[in-house]
Design an enzyme around this catalytic site. Sequence first.
Site, PDB file in Angstrom:
ATOM      1  N   ARG A 207      16.055  -0.741 -28.185  1.00  0.00           N
ATOM      2  CA  ARG A 207      14.837  -0.235 -27.426  1.00  0.00           C
ATOM      3  C   ARG A 207      14.427  -1.917 -27.246  1.00  0.00           C
ATOM      4  NH1 ARG A 207      10.885  -3.044 -31.045  1.00  0.00           N
ATOM      5  NH2 ARG A 207      11.674  -2.417 -32.947  1.00  0.00           N
TER       6      ARG A 207
ATOM      7  N   TYR B 222      -2.149   7.554  -5.991  1.00  0.00           N
ATOM      8  CA  TYR B 222      -1.457   8.188  -7.046  1.00  0.00           C
ATOM      9  C   TYR B 222      -2.694   8.861  -7.935  1.00  0.00           C
ATOM     10  CZ  TYR B 222       0.932  11.044 -10.351  1.00  0.00           C
ATOM     11  OH  TYR B 222       1.326  11.290 -11.422  1.00  0.00           O
TER      12      TYR B 222
ATOM     13  N   ASP C 259       2.164  -0.683  -5.494  1.00  0.00           N
ATOM     14  CA  ASP C 259       3.432  -0.265  -5.566  1.00  0.00           C
ATOM     15  C   ASP C 259       4.306   0.103  -4.667  1.00  0.00           C
ATOM     16  OD1 ASP C 259       4.139   2.569  -5.747  1.00  0.00           O
ATOM     17  OD2 ASP C 259       2.750   3.088  -7.565  1.00  0.00           O
TER      18      ASP C 259
ATOM     19  N   LYS D  24      11.885   9.047  -7.744  1.00  0.00           N
ATOM     20  CA  LYS D  24      11.636   9.516  -6.345  1.00  0.00           C
ATOM     21  C   LYS D  24      12.290   8.973  -6.162  1.00  0.00           C
ATOM     22  CE  LYS D  24       7.274  11.056  -7.900  1.00  0.00           C
ATOM     23  NZ  LYS D  24       6.928  10.584  -9.002  1.00  0.00           N
TER      24      LYS D  24
END
Length: 386
Positions: free
Chosen positions: A56, A108, A179, A204
């Site tokens: 983690r 988005y 972004d 993406k």
Amino acid sequence: MAETALTIESKCLHLEAQDDGKDGCQHYGAVSFPIYQTATYAHPGVGQSTGFDYSRLQNPTREQLEKVVCQLEGGLDAFALSSGMAAITLLLELFAPGDHIIAESDLYGGTIRLFDNVNVKNGIEFTRVNSAITDLEPLITPETKAVYIETPTNPMMNVADIARIAAITKKHKLLLIVDNTFMSPYFQNPLALGADIVVHSGTKYLAGHNDTLAGFIVTNRKDIQEKLRFLIKTTGAGLPPFDSWLVLRGIKTLAIRMEKAQENAIKIAAWLKTQKSVVRVIYPGLPEHPGYAVQKKQARGFGAMLTFQTDTTEKALSVLSRVRLIQYAESLGGVESLITYPTTQTHADVPEEIRLKNGITPATLRLSVGIENADDLIRDLEQALN
């Protein structure tokens, strides 16, 4: 022979030499970085560590991926998370109730949903603007802490001048968050233009094969690095080792994928302009695009995302049902071409009045151009349109 920095094409495959002269892969000569599929790590003794304690906190495969993405964006540190939305969620933990953020209006839909349904509930305020054309300075208040933009935007492909906005944010001591998903670090590097933080949906272009989810935050500021490293450890949204390896593998072909997909997009955009049932083609690589000059100035390419509008809603719906080679699906940036209907997919949770204000009509289609043969893609669009 004098040493020179690697080109971005080579950086996609090799980390530049570290202080020890190695590229970071000292694993029995393995060319492909190993998958460290482990949750925890044994300690040599009390108060001693191998450098890894619990996955983690960090994992060797994820660390390697973060180094690669950091290098591609020219940052100080990068953080790999379980999805693009996980990255944005973690990023917004930098802010406190009462803080104000100036945000691009054409984002988005998932980002808008997060802002409206989670961050506003937690006391963060947002002002929405078209960052490509709006003077931001009159909108800044004592509570303003950041400007958040996409460029090009999703799905209307508005292009904001990153350096211009960075000059404003630095003047007022605000964070500039960009972004960079649509361009990828292959075509655009916002940190070099004055941004403080870059966000990616690594699902993406970075991963590139429509087979895994990932998200990234990259920063060039030490104070932000320290806060984000604490937050990713605390919230537990770090990218698992196998997914990290998939993205590492995808990045190896980032350069050739981006070049081929862009080549196809340019050809398809020009062809769409000739179709009677297509009333608008929005692609930053078209000279008539309002942001064409800015895009040429701040990026090394125009990308492979384009949006077009048909003459009727019925025609748009017909295209979605008739495409065969191009697949009607959400997401973008993979090797396969995908066509998306923002009204019911990516922006379904955005109120209709905001969608329409941003230009997203029921006749709007978004196309993520892949690496197939461009003529095959055009033939598919031709039969779908006609």
